[in-house]
Design an enzyme around this catalytic site. Sequence first.
Site, PDB file in Angstrom:
ATOM      1  N   GLU A 183      60.172  35.529 -12.953  1.00 46.51           N
ATOM      2  CA  GLU A 183      60.336  36.771 -12.194  1.00 46.51           C
ATOM      3  C   GLU A 183      61.350  36.618 -11.060  1.00 46.51           C
ATOM      4  O   GLU A 183      61.100  37.012  -9.926  1.00 46.51           O
ATOM      5  CB  GLU A 183      58.978  37.243 -11.660  1.00 46.51           C
ATOM      6  CG  GLU A 183      57.985  37.525 -12.772  1.00 46.51           C
ATOM      7  CD  GLU A 183      56.653  38.095 -12.300  1.00 46.51           C
ATOM      8  OE1 GLU A 183      56.234  37.791 -11.180  1.00 46.51           O
ATOM      9  OE2 GLU A 183      56.046  38.858 -13.080  1.00 46.51           O
ATOM     10  N   ASP A 195      48.826  38.633 -18.034  1.00 46.30           N
ATOM     11  CA  ASP A 195      48.792  38.657 -16.575  1.00 46.30           C
ATOM     12  C   ASP A 195      47.516  39.274 -16.006  1.00 46.30           C
ATOM     13  O   ASP A 195      47.524  40.450 -15.628  1.00 46.30           O
ATOM     14  CB  ASP A 195      50.011  39.458 -16.061  1.00 46.30           C
ATOM     15  CG  ASP A 195      50.242  39.244 -14.582  1.00 46.30           C
ATOM     16  OD1 ASP A 195      49.579  38.375 -14.015  1.00 46.30           O
ATOM     17  OD2 ASP A 195      51.093  39.954 -14.013  1.00 46.30           O
ATOM     18  N   GLU A 255      44.237  42.977  -8.721  1.00 46.32           N
ATOM     19  CA  GLU A 255      45.511  43.653  -8.975  1.00 46.32           C
ATOM     20  C   GLU A 255      45.403  44.667 -10.111  1.00 46.32           C
ATOM     21  O   GLU A 255      45.889  45.793 -10.006  1.00 46.32           O
ATOM     22  CB  GLU A 255      46.572  42.603  -9.295  1.00 46.32           C
ATOM     23  CG  GLU A 255      47.907  43.192  -9.709  1.00 46.32           C
ATOM     24  CD  GLU A 255      48.950  42.123 -10.020  1.00 46.32           C
ATOM     25  OE1 GLU A 255      48.659  40.925  -9.869  1.00 46.32           O
ATOM     26  OE2 GLU A 255      50.061  42.503 -10.410  1.00 46.32           O
TER      27      GLU A 255
HETATM   28  C1  BDP Z   1      51.793  39.221 -11.246  1.00 47.40           C
HETATM   29  C2  BDP Z   1      52.016  40.007 -10.004  1.00 47.40           C
HETATM   30  C3  BDP Z   1      53.162  39.514  -9.171  1.00 47.40           C
HETATM   31  C4  BDP Z   1      53.053  38.014  -9.003  1.00 47.40           C
HETATM   32  C5  BDP Z   1      53.018  37.377 -10.366  1.00 47.40           C
HETATM   33  C6  BDP Z   1      52.793  35.889 -10.333  1.00 47.40           C
HETATM   34  O1  BDP Z   1      52.223  41.335 -10.366  1.00 47.40           O
HETATM   35  O2  BDP Z   1      53.119  40.184  -7.958  1.00 47.40           O
HETATM   36  O3  BDP Z   1      54.105  37.519  -8.255  1.00 47.40           O
HETATM   37  O4  BDP Z   1      51.961  37.870 -11.102  1.00 47.40           O
HETATM   38  O5  BDP Z   1      51.686  35.483 -10.666  1.00 47.40           O
HETATM   39  O6  BDP Z   1      50.448  39.384 -11.547  1.00 47.40           O
HETATM   40  O7  BDP Z   1      53.679  35.124  -9.999  1.00 47.40           O
END
Ligand code: BDP
Length: 724
Positions: free
Chosen positions: A311, A385, A413
Amino acid sequence: MKMKKPLRVFFLLIILLCSFKIQAEDGYELWLRYQPVTNSQHKEYIQSLFTEVLIDDNSATAKVIKEELDRAFLGMLGNKPTIIQNLTTYTGLIIATSESQIVKSNSTLLEKVNELSNEGFLIDFVNSQGQKHLAVLAKKPVGLLYGSFYLLRQLQAGNQIEHAYSSSPKIKNRLLNHWDNLDRTVERGYAGFSIWDWHKLPGYIDQRYIDYARANASIGINGTVLTNVNANALVLTPIYIEKVKALADAFRPYGLKVYLTARFSAPIEIGGLETADPLEPEVRNWWKSKTDELYEAIPDFGGFLVKANSEGQPGPQNYNRTHADGANMLAEAVVPHGGIVMWRAFVYSHEVPEDRAKQANNEFEPLDGKFNKNVFIQVKNGAIDFQPREPFHPLFGKMPKTDLALELQITQEYLGQGTNLVYLAPLFKECLDSRTYLPKNESTVADIIDGTAYNRNNSVIAGVANIGNDRNWTGHLFGQANWFAFGRLAWDHTLSSGEIAKEWTKLTFSNDDDVVQKVEELMLASREACVNYMTPLGLHHIMGRNHHYGPGPWVTGGRPDWTSVYYHKADSAGIGFDRTKTGSNALSQYAPQVEKLFTILDTCPEKYLLWFHHLSWDYKLKSGKTLWDGLCLKYDEGVKSVGEMLTTWQSLESKIDNERFEQVEALLNIQKEEAVWWKNSCLLYFQQFSQKDFPASMNAPTGDLEEYKEMRFPYAPGIRPTWK
Ligand code: BDP
């Protein structure tokens, strides 16, 4: 002036009424409330134990134990226990390590204590001078702390100690992962801002830090990563290290170690180097001296957590190096100090034309055996996720030569964020108890994580924290139960969700049977309810874009792997993601037994159906209903369950203090509305493809799909207010 009689009676009545009302509580005390004991027998029992407490230890941790006992007994009995350190005459409880003469001189006891791990404890009875004493024993002071908290939990829950009991944690490193930014915003945080007040540190140690450490120690959490995985290199500069040191010093007596996230490009950003290439000697040296500097300030610093090449975060692949190259560089820097590196497996890229669920395995499995000994690969419970329900991550069992850590998300989340009551122990357990069939037929994720499966002697479990500076720590009062459950399961993953819920309820509300039974019931129903009104039958990742708040099955456009249509694949023929051989073949990443189980429709659990299969709307479910009807009914069931949770809660009004009762009631009302919103919008959306009527037996969705699509939440936590 004398009051008229009727007036006097009126005021007296008011005073009487007020004294009957349960005192309002704001939730700050968590599960460490130490309420006055009303049962006289139990009170006598506690009194007898604690007339005199012998703590035969001088450590800073022993001081913490003394303070906790003082606090507990003042609360429960109205007086403090007498703490003594005189080995010759004592009458009550004994708290001692194996260094104490009391243990050393008793070979049976010594043997039992020696069987404990360094953090374990034993509660037993010791005969001395013709008297039987209850004793909390351990190898090390931290074990005494855990044992004392165990004992206090029992006493608060109304239990007496009748048998000896010993316990050692099954997992060695039990960590919270704070996704806290240095500007005090919290990524995916729904309980206010970060509790780390960087501006006032190191000079000002907020009482909250101490209470945070106490709370963690009380449930066995022994480490905390202070900063977000989307890391800021500044935390590694001297001005921040000084602040981190102050926190570490405050936490140390509670057995809580501090860790930080390491931004891979830190050598460039704060070190003035031109590269962060992990094979460049100057980069390696930079990390070594940075690490030495950290350990100089914090000798028991735990190590680094790293999100790399994920990401948008920098990582070794920016230099055509592997994850192993990156992780090992940091591992080498911390190893002389006994530190560890937790390198996250949460990697995926939209530029790779491959099912996102497969990408972590593709990346990491080939690297098995290439990581240094003190590296853990930290794997989320599922391959996408933190969804309301995911099958276990296929990496578990697939890296026999590597230590794997489990990452769970305590913050909600994707599970209703700050407004939904969703008790997560069943979700955590579902993953831990999943059978991997690797290395053995009976192996589970828990066996891999706790090290028993592959005979490994270090282990890590991490929970993404749900803590913020809200007065009650977690925003939703029931968020506390998830923090509690994480700690309890990290210590002992064999505990049941029900046992933990019961214990938490007793400590948080009361020992009243009705309260305990009903709260446990609603907690245990809550996760399945959430799955049903959000993503039943294996649906996943269909929430609003970016903020992840509320439903968004229509989300399309932009990065495909961040859209909902990528995951549900609804069309006129059916719905679901085919991950069998005819589809992405993600199933081939599991052990053959699991692959077979999930591939064959007859054996694939229906809770995972649409995770692995694209099926026709007319597909027959085990109930004999069509997939369309079954899906509709699940959404409806989810909504009904929330209604029942609300009714159950309301039936407890007279037994719970106003402040907490009303907060939870208000949030359950919001949850009920949100459940209806999920159901209506998802079903109206999917109906466009199924072209079928809603089953007559359900409350048919109402509202207008276009209006649902147009809803905007500029105030959703974690995003800059925009109208997108
Ligand atoms: C996702 C989230 C994000 C996190 C990412 C992570 O949306 O904000 O940075 O995982 O785990 O669940 O790195």
